[in-house]
Design a protein around this motif. Structure first.
Motif, mmCIF file in Angstrom:
data_model
loop_
_atom_site.group_PDB
_atom_site.id
_atom_site.type_symbol
_atom_site.label_atom_id
_atom_site.label_comp_id
_atom_site.label_asym_id
_atom_site.label_seq_id
_atom_site.Cartn_x
_atom_site.Cartn_y
_atom_site.Cartn_z
ATOM 1 N N GLY A 65 -2.830 42.611 136.891
ATOM 2 C CA GLY A 65 -2.148 43.893 136.816
ATOM 3 C C GLY A 65 -0.721 43.840 136.331
ATOM 4 N N ASP A 66 -0.088 42.655 136.325
ATOM 5 C CA ASP A 66 1.302 42.572 135.864
ATOM 6 C C ASP A 66 1.494 41.300 135.056
ATOM 7 O OD1 ASP A 66 1.146 40.772 137.953
ATOM 8 O OD2 ASP A 66 2.948 41.444 138.979
ATOM 9 N N PHE A 67 2.610 41.230 134.327
ATOM 10 C CA PHE A 67 2.769 40.152 133.360
ATOM 11 C C PHE A 67 4.227 40.046 132.924
ATOM 12 C CE2 PHE A 67 1.870 44.158 131.345
ATOM 13 C CZ PHE A 67 2.869 44.259 130.391
ATOM 14 N N THR A 68 4.527 38.925 132.284
ATOM 15 C CA THR A 68 5.770 38.753 131.535
ATOM 16 C C THR A 68 5.398 38.267 130.138
ATOM 17 O OG1 THR A 68 6.043 36.429 132.196
ATOM 18 C CG2 THR A 68 7.070 38.116 133.603
ATOM 19 N N GLY A 69 6.290 38.507 129.178
ATOM 20 C CA GLY A 69 5.995 38.045 127.830
ATOM 21 C C GLY A 69 7.019 38.518 126.830
ATOM 22 N N ARG A 70 6.628 38.490 125.575
ATOM 23 C CA ARG A 70 7.497 38.914 124.477
ATOM 24 C C ARG A 70 6.799 39.981 123.649
ATOM 25 N NH1 ARG A 70 8.476 33.522 125.200
ATOM 26 N NH2 ARG A 70 10.683 32.921 125.372
ATOM 27 N N TRP A 88 8.950 42.396 130.999
ATOM 28 C CA TRP A 88 7.932 42.291 132.038
ATOM 29 C C TRP A 88 7.407 43.688 132.301
ATOM 30 C CZ3 TRP A 88 10.693 40.517 137.198
ATOM 31 C CH2 TRP A 88 11.664 41.446 137.568
ATOM 32 N N GLY A 89 6.240 43.762 132.921
ATOM 33 C CA GLY A 89 5.679 45.082 133.133
ATOM 34 C C GLY A 89 4.368 45.058 133.876
ATOM 35 N N LEU A 90 3.771 46.245 133.957
ATOM 36 C CA LEU A 90 2.507 46.422 134.667
ATOM 37 C C LEU A 90 1.523 47.154 133.773
ATOM 38 C CD1 LEU A 90 5.034 46.988 136.876
ATOM 39 C CD2 LEU A 90 3.083 46.971 138.426
ATOM 40 N N MET A 91 0.264 46.818 133.942
ATOM 41 C CA MET A 91 -0.786 47.540 133.242
ATOM 42 C C MET A 91 -0.833 48.980 133.754
ATOM 43 S SD MET A 91 -2.052 45.248 131.221
ATOM 44 C CE MET A 91 -3.617 45.953 130.687
ATOM 45 N N PRO A 92 -1.401 49.915 132.980
ATOM 46 C CA PRO A 92 -1.593 51.265 133.507
ATOM 47 C C PRO A 92 -2.351 51.228 134.827
ATOM 48 C CG PRO A 92 -2.016 51.223 131.154
ATOM 49 C CD PRO A 92 -1.823 49.790 131.579
ATOM 50 N N HIS A 93 -2.114 52.216 135.665
ATOM 51 C CA HIS A 93 -2.647 52.235 137.030
ATOM 52 C C HIS A 93 -4.156 52.004 137.044
ATOM 53 C CE1 HIS A 93 -2.469 54.286 141.214
ATOM 54 N NE2 HIS A 93 -2.048 53.049 141.278
ATOM 55 N N PHE A 94 -4.580 50.980 137.785
ATOM 56 C CA PHE A 94 -5.985 50.596 137.934
ATOM 57 C C PHE A 94 -6.629 50.151 136.622
ATOM 58 C CE2 PHE A 94 -5.835 53.447 141.791
ATOM 59 C CZ PHE A 94 -5.878 52.394 142.696
ATOM 60 N N THR A 104 -1.907 45.378 125.423
ATOM 61 C CA THR A 104 -1.223 46.575 124.934
ATOM 62 C C THR A 104 -0.985 47.494 126.122
ATOM 63 O OG1 THR A 104 -3.360 47.597 124.395
ATOM 64 C CG2 THR A 104 -2.168 46.523 122.613
ATOM 65 N N VAL A 105 0.232 48.005 126.227
ATOM 66 C CA VAL A 105 0.590 48.903 127.321
ATOM 67 C C VAL A 105 1.497 49.999 126.782
ATOM 68 C CG1 VAL A 105 0.407 47.180 129.163
ATOM 69 C CG2 VAL A 105 2.577 47.466 127.965
ATOM 70 N N PRO A 106 1.501 51.170 127.422
ATOM 71 C CA PRO A 106 2.491 52.184 127.055
ATOM 72 C C PRO A 106 3.906 51.627 127.235
ATOM 73 C CG PRO A 106 0.781 53.110 128.465
ATOM 74 C CD PRO A 106 0.586 51.623 128.481
ATOM 75 N N GLY A 107 4.799 52.015 126.365
ATOM 76 C CA GLY A 107 6.158 51.494 126.428
ATOM 77 C C GLY A 107 6.845 51.729 127.761
ATOM 78 N N GLN A 108 6.481 52.802 128.464
ATOM 79 C CA GLN A 108 7.124 53.108 129.744
ATOM 80 C C GLN A 108 6.649 52.213 130.880
ATOM 81 O OE1 GLN A 108 5.271 55.195 127.952
ATOM 82 N NE2 GLN A 108 3.993 56.537 129.203
ATOM 83 N N ARG A 109 5.668 51.342 130.624
ATOM 84 C CA ARG A 109 5.238 50.384 131.646
ATOM 85 C C ARG A 109 6.009 49.070 131.542
ATOM 86 N NH1 ARG A 109 2.497 52.806 135.598
ATOM 87 N NH2 ARG A 109 1.546 50.828 136.155
ATOM 88 N N LEU A 110 7.038 49.023 130.722
ATOM 89 C CA LEU A 110 7.801 47.805 130.492
ATOM 90 C C LEU A 110 9.253 47.978 130.901
ATOM 91 C CD1 LEU A 110 6.628 46.884 126.871
ATOM 92 C CD2 LEU A 110 5.830 45.843 129.000
#
Length: 317
Positions: A65-70, A88-94, A104-110
Protein backbone atom coordinates in the motif's frame (compact mmCIF):
# COMPACT_ATOMS: atom_id res chain seq x y z
CA UNK A 1 8.40 -5.41 -14.87
CA UNK A 2 8.12 -7.47 -11.67
CA UNK A 3 5.07 -7.27 -9.40
CA UNK A 4 3.87 -9.36 -6.47
CA UNK A 5 0.41 -10.79 -7.07
CA UNK A 6 -1.88 -13.58 -5.96
CA UNK A 7 -4.64 -15.32 -7.90
CA UNK A 8 -6.47 -16.99 -5.03
CA UNK A 9 -6.93 -16.56 -1.31
CA UNK A 10 -4.71 -18.58 0.96
CA UNK A 11 -1.48 -18.74 3.00
CA UNK A 12 1.65 -16.73 2.17
CA UNK A 13 2.58 -19.31 -0.45
CA UNK A 14 -0.09 -17.90 -2.81
CA UNK A 15 2.11 -14.83 -3.34
CA UNK A 16 4.05 -14.85 -6.58
CA UNK A 17 6.49 -12.51 -8.31
CA UNK A 18 5.09 -12.16 -11.81
CA UNK A 19 6.08 -10.35 -14.99
CA UNK A 20 3.50 -7.73 -15.98
CA UNK A 21 3.49 -4.77 -18.37
CA UNK A 22 4.86 -1.49 -17.03
CA UNK A 23 1.88 0.83 -16.45
CA UNK A 24 1.52 4.17 -18.17
CA UNK A 25 0.42 7.23 -16.20
CA UNK A 26 -2.98 8.62 -17.12
CA UNK A 27 -4.25 12.19 -16.66
CA UNK A 28 -3.03 13.59 -13.36
CA UNK A 29 -1.03 10.44 -12.60
CA UNK A 30 2.64 9.90 -11.89
CA UNK A 31 4.71 6.83 -12.77
CA UNK A 32 7.09 6.05 -9.90
CA UNK A 33 10.04 3.70 -10.08
CA UNK A 34 9.75 1.98 -6.72
CA UNK A 35 12.82 1.81 -4.50
CA UNK A 36 11.18 0.05 -1.55
CA UNK A 37 7.76 -0.79 -0.12
CA UNK A 38 6.53 -1.93 3.26
CA UNK A 39 4.66 -5.10 4.19
CA UNK A 40 1.31 -4.09 5.65
CA UNK A 41 -0.25 -6.14 8.46
CA UNK A 42 -3.67 -5.01 7.30
CA UNK A 43 -3.23 -6.99 4.07
CA UNK A 44 -2.88 -10.34 5.82
CA UNK A 45 -6.64 -10.71 6.22
CA UNK A 46 -7.23 -9.72 2.59
CA UNK A 47 -4.72 -12.27 1.31
CA UNK A 48 -6.10 -15.04 3.52
CA UNK A 49 -9.66 -14.36 2.37
CA UNK A 50 -11.02 -13.48 5.78
CA UNK A 51 -12.58 -10.32 4.33
CA UNK A 52 -14.05 -11.92 1.22
CA UNK A 53 -17.55 -11.27 2.55
CA UNK A 54 -17.12 -7.51 2.36
CA UNK A 55 -14.21 -6.97 -0.06
CA UNK A 56 -14.97 -7.82 -3.66
CA UNK A 57 -12.04 -9.85 -4.98
CA UNK A 58 -10.78 -9.33 -8.49
CA UNK A 59 -7.83 -11.50 -9.33
CA UNK A 60 -4.99 -11.17 -9.82
CA UNK A 61 -4.57 -8.89 -6.81
CA UNK A 62 -1.52 -6.76 -6.11
CA UNK A 63 0.24 -6.34 -2.80
CA UNK A 64 1.56 -3.31 -0.94
CA UNK A 65 0.00 0.00 0.00
CA UNK A 66 2.92 2.44 0.34
CA UNK A 67 6.28 3.01 -1.28
CA UNK A 68 9.28 5.22 -1.89
CA UNK A 69 10.93 5.87 -5.23
CA UNK A 70 11.70 8.30 -8.01
CA UNK A 71 9.39 9.93 -10.51
CA UNK A 72 9.84 8.12 -13.83
CA UNK A 73 7.18 9.76 -16.02
CA UNK A 74 4.26 12.17 -15.81
CA UNK A 75 0.76 11.84 -17.15
CA UNK A 76 -1.09 14.79 -18.72
CA UNK A 77 -1.75 17.48 -16.12
CA UNK A 78 0.63 16.13 -13.47
CA UNK A 79 2.56 19.38 -13.29
CA UNK A 80 3.49 19.32 -9.59
CA UNK A 81 6.33 16.81 -10.10
CA UNK A 82 9.48 16.47 -12.14
CA UNK A 83 11.15 13.35 -13.46
CA UNK A 84 13.87 12.10 -11.13
CA UNK A 85 12.38 13.59 -7.94
CA UNK A 86 12.55 11.38 -4.85
CA UNK A 87 9.05 10.83 -3.49
CA UNK A 88 7.09 8.69 -1.13
CA UNK A 89 3.41 7.96 -1.13
CA UNK A 90 0.45 5.64 -0.84
CA UNK A 91 -1.62 3.75 -3.35
CA UNK A 92 -5.24 4.89 -3.78
CA UNK A 93 -7.44 3.71 -0.90
CA UNK A 94 -7.75 -0.10 -0.92
CA UNK A 95 -5.89 -0.29 -4.23
CA UNK A 96 -2.84 -2.41 -3.48
CA UNK A 97 0.10 -3.01 -5.76
CA UNK A 98 3.08 -1.03 -4.42
CA UNK A 99 5.38 -4.07 -4.30
CA UNK A 100 6.34 -3.74 -7.94
CA UNK A 101 9.08 -2.18 -10.02
CA UNK A 102 6.76 0.66 -11.07
CA UNK A 103 3.44 2.06 -9.88
CA UNK A 104 1.12 4.74 -11.20
CA UNK A 105 -0.67 6.90 -8.65
CA UNK A 106 -2.57 10.19 -8.67
CA UNK A 107 -0.18 13.05 -8.02
CA UNK A 108 -1.98 13.94 -4.77
CA UNK A 109 -0.96 10.57 -3.27
CA UNK A 110 2.69 11.68 -3.26
CA UNK A 111 4.93 13.97 -1.24
CA UNK A 112 8.59 14.80 -1.42
CA UNK A 113 10.59 12.13 0.40
CA UNK A 114 12.42 13.32 3.54
CA UNK A 115 15.87 14.62 2.69
CA UNK A 116 17.39 13.19 5.87
CA UNK A 117 16.38 9.57 5.12
CA UNK A 118 17.40 7.10 2.46
CA UNK A 119 14.55 5.85 0.29
CA UNK A 120 15.02 2.39 1.81
CA UNK A 121 14.66 3.64 5.39
CA UNK A 122 11.83 6.01 4.51
CA UNK A 123 9.72 3.12 3.19
CA UNK A 124 8.81 2.24 6.78
CA UNK A 125 6.86 5.47 7.26
CA UNK A 126 4.19 6.46 4.70
CA UNK A 127 1.32 4.21 5.84
CA UNK A 128 2.21 3.78 9.51
CA UNK A 129 3.23 7.42 9.91
CA UNK A 130 0.10 8.93 8.39
CA UNK A 131 -2.04 6.48 10.37
CA UNK A 132 -0.41 7.47 13.67
CA UNK A 133 -0.61 11.18 12.82
CA UNK A 134 -4.30 10.99 11.97
CA UNK A 135 -5.11 8.83 14.99
CA UNK A 136 -3.40 11.00 17.59
CA UNK A 137 -4.01 14.47 16.16
CA UNK A 138 -7.26 14.44 14.19
CA UNK A 139 -9.17 11.63 15.89
CA UNK A 140 -7.94 11.68 19.49
CA UNK A 141 -6.90 15.33 19.69
CA UNK A 142 -3.99 14.39 21.94
CA UNK A 143 -2.57 17.39 23.79
CA UNK A 144 0.53 18.04 25.86
CA UNK A 145 0.31 16.65 29.39
CA UNK A 146 -2.31 14.01 28.60
CA UNK A 147 -1.75 10.34 29.35
CA UNK A 148 -1.50 8.07 26.31
CA UNK A 149 -1.59 4.27 26.32
CA UNK A 150 -0.29 2.57 23.17
CA UNK A 151 -1.38 -1.05 22.98
CA UNK A 152 0.69 -2.93 20.41
CA UNK A 153 3.59 -0.53 20.75
CA UNK A 154 6.21 -2.55 18.88
CA UNK A 155 4.48 -2.79 15.49
CA UNK A 156 4.65 -0.45 12.53
CA UNK A 157 1.97 1.98 13.73
CA UNK A 158 2.56 1.47 17.44
CA UNK A 159 6.28 2.27 17.28
CA UNK A 160 5.52 5.53 15.46
CA UNK A 161 2.67 6.37 17.87
CA UNK A 162 5.04 6.07 20.84
CA UNK A 163 7.43 8.54 19.23
CA UNK A 164 4.71 10.91 18.10
CA UNK A 165 2.94 10.84 21.45
CA UNK A 166 6.17 11.85 23.15
CA UNK A 167 6.78 14.58 20.58
CA UNK A 168 3.29 15.95 21.27
CA UNK A 169 4.11 16.21 24.98
CA UNK A 170 2.05 13.29 26.28
CA UNK A 171 3.01 10.88 29.04
CA UNK A 172 3.31 7.66 27.05
CA UNK A 173 2.70 4.16 28.41
CA UNK A 174 3.55 1.33 26.01
CA UNK A 175 2.24 -2.23 26.21
CA UNK A 176 4.70 -4.65 24.62
CA UNK A 177 6.30 -8.05 25.07
CA UNK A 178 8.81 -8.48 27.86
CA UNK A 179 11.84 -8.58 25.54
CA UNK A 180 10.81 -5.26 23.98
CA UNK A 181 10.27 -3.15 27.09
CA UNK A 182 13.69 -1.54 27.01
CA UNK A 183 13.38 -1.01 23.27
CA UNK A 184 10.08 0.89 23.44
CA UNK A 185 11.50 2.97 26.28
CA UNK A 186 14.30 4.01 23.93
CA UNK A 187 11.65 5.03 21.40
CA UNK A 188 10.26 7.47 23.97
CA UNK A 189 7.84 5.60 26.22
CA UNK A 190 7.75 6.94 29.78
CA UNK A 191 6.50 3.58 31.03
CA UNK A 192 6.69 0.16 29.36
CA UNK A 193 4.61 -2.78 30.60
CA UNK A 194 4.54 -6.45 29.63
CA UNK A 195 1.17 -7.09 27.99
CA UNK A 196 1.27 -10.76 29.04
CA UNK A 197 1.38 -9.99 32.76
CA UNK A 198 -0.45 -6.65 32.87
CA UNK A 199 -4.23 -6.97 33.04
CA UNK A 200 -6.46 -4.08 32.01
CA UNK A 201 -7.57 -3.66 35.63
CA UNK A 202 -3.92 -3.22 36.65
CA UNK A 203 -3.63 -0.07 34.54
CA UNK A 204 -4.35 3.51 35.51
CA UNK A 205 -6.56 5.98 33.65
CA UNK A 206 -5.72 7.49 30.29
CA UNK A 207 -7.01 10.40 28.27
CA UNK A 208 -6.15 8.56 25.05
CA UNK A 209 -5.79 4.85 24.30
CA UNK A 210 -4.46 3.83 20.88
CA UNK A 211 -5.22 0.17 20.24
CA UNK A 212 -3.38 -1.70 17.49
CA UNK A 213 -4.32 -5.18 18.77
CA UNK A 214 -8.09 -5.45 18.40
CA UNK A 215 -9.00 -7.84 21.22
CA UNK A 216 -10.69 -7.11 24.59
CA UNK A 217 -11.49 -3.55 23.58
CA UNK A 218 -14.21 -3.23 26.21
CA UNK A 219 -11.81 -4.04 29.03
CA UNK A 220 -9.29 -1.47 27.84
CA UNK A 221 -11.94 1.12 27.10
CA UNK A 222 -12.86 0.95 30.80
CA UNK A 223 -9.44 2.45 31.56
CA UNK A 224 -10.37 5.75 29.89
CA UNK A 225 -10.62 8.83 32.04
CA UNK A 226 -13.90 10.74 32.20
CA UNK A 227 -12.99 12.68 29.06
CA UNK A 228 -10.97 9.86 27.51
CA UNK A 229 -10.91 8.75 23.87
CA UNK A 230 -10.00 5.37 22.38
CA UNK A 231 -8.83 5.02 18.77
CA UNK A 232 -9.18 1.43 17.55
CA UNK A 233 -6.92 0.60 14.61
CA UNK A 234 -7.19 -3.20 14.53
CA UNK A 235 -9.74 -5.99 14.78
CA UNK A 236 -9.66 -9.44 16.34
CA UNK A 237 -8.14 -11.55 13.56
CA UNK A 238 -9.77 -14.76 14.86
CA UNK A 239 -13.29 -13.32 14.37
CA UNK A 240 -12.62 -10.37 12.17
CA UNK A 241 -16.09 -9.69 10.74
CA UNK A 242 -17.76 -9.92 14.16
CA UNK A 243 -15.04 -7.72 15.64
CA UNK A 244 -15.51 -5.11 12.92
CA UNK A 245 -19.26 -5.04 13.46
CA UNK A 246 -18.99 -4.83 17.26
CA UNK A 247 -16.35 -2.11 17.22
CA UNK A 248 -18.26 -0.16 14.58
CA UNK A 249 -21.41 -0.29 16.70
CA UNK A 250 -19.53 0.96 19.76
CA UNK A 251 -18.12 3.84 17.75
CA UNK A 252 -21.56 4.72 16.38
CA UNK A 253 -23.18 4.67 19.84
CA UNK A 254 -20.38 6.59 21.55
CA UNK A 255 -18.52 8.61 18.91
CA UNK A 256 -16.78 10.84 21.43
CA UNK A 257 -15.29 7.90 23.34
CA UNK A 258 -14.56 5.44 20.52
CA UNK A 259 -12.91 6.48 17.26
CA UNK A 260 -12.58 4.42 14.08
CA UNK A 261 -11.13 5.30 10.69
CA UNK A 262 -9.58 3.76 7.63
CA UNK A 263 -6.38 5.57 6.74
CA UNK A 264 -6.81 7.58 3.54
CA UNK A 265 -4.48 10.55 4.01
CA UNK A 266 -4.82 13.87 2.25
CA UNK A 267 -1.90 15.40 0.30
CA UNK A 268 -1.39 17.76 3.24
CA UNK A 269 -1.12 14.85 5.68
CA UNK A 270 1.51 13.09 3.56
CA UNK A 271 3.48 16.35 3.32
CA UNK A 272 3.08 16.80 7.10
CA UNK A 273 4.72 13.42 7.56
CA UNK A 274 7.68 14.57 5.47
CA UNK A 275 8.05 17.62 7.72
CA UNK A 276 7.77 15.52 10.91
CA UNK A 277 10.43 13.09 9.70
CA UNK A 278 12.80 15.90 8.70
CA UNK A 279 12.28 17.61 12.06
CA UNK A 280 13.24 14.42 13.87
CA UNK A 281 9.92 13.99 15.67
CA UNK A 282 9.56 10.49 14.27
CA UNK A 283 12.03 8.10 12.74
CA UNK A 284 11.54 4.89 10.77
CA UNK A 285 11.75 1.60 12.61
CA UNK A 286 12.73 -1.36 10.43
CA UNK A 287 12.85 -4.94 11.65
CA UNK A 288 14.00 -6.76 8.52
CA UNK A 289 14.59 -5.97 4.84
CA UNK A 290 13.66 -8.66 2.31
CA UNK A 291 14.24 -8.96 -1.44
CA UNK A 292 11.10 -9.14 -3.55
CA UNK A 293 11.56 -12.89 -4.04
CA UNK A 294 11.09 -13.47 -0.30
CA UNK A 295 7.79 -11.63 0.09
CA UNK A 296 6.02 -14.84 1.20
CA UNK A 297 8.60 -15.24 3.97
CA UNK A 298 7.91 -11.66 5.04
CA UNK A 299 4.20 -12.46 5.34
CA UNK A 300 4.98 -15.59 7.36
CA UNK A 301 7.16 -13.54 9.69
CA UNK A 302 4.44 -10.93 10.14
CA UNK A 303 1.83 -13.58 10.91
CA UNK A 304 4.14 -15.14 13.51
CA UNK A 305 4.23 -11.85 15.45
CA UNK A 306 6.99 -10.23 17.42
CA UNK A 307 8.02 -7.83 14.66
CA UNK A 308 9.68 -4.59 15.74
CA UNK A 309 8.51 -1.83 13.45
CA UNK A 310 8.14 -2.63 9.75
CA UNK A 311 9.21 -5.29 7.31
CA UNK A 312 10.50 -3.77 4.07
CA UNK A 313 10.77 -5.12 0.53
CA UNK A 314 13.90 -3.82 -1.20
CA UNK A 315 13.21 -3.64 -4.94
CA UNK A 316 16.95 -3.47 -5.71
CA UNK A 317 17.72 -6.86 -4.17
Amino acid sequence: MRAVQYTRFGPPEVLRVTDVPTPRPGPGEVLVEVRAASVDAGELAFRAGRLRGIARARFPRGLGGDFTGRVAALGPGAHAWSEGEEVWGLMPHFAFGAIADYVTVPGQRLARAPRNLTLLDAAALPSSGTTALTALTDKAGLTSGERLLVRGATGGVGSIAVQLGKALGAHVTALAGARNLGWVTELGADAALDYRTTRPQDLGRYEVILDVVGTDLGAYRSRLSRRGRMVALAFDQDRILTSMATTGLRAALSPRRMKLFSNNPSPARIAELTAAAEAGGIRPVIDTVYPIGEVAEAHRRLEAGGVRGKLIIDMQR
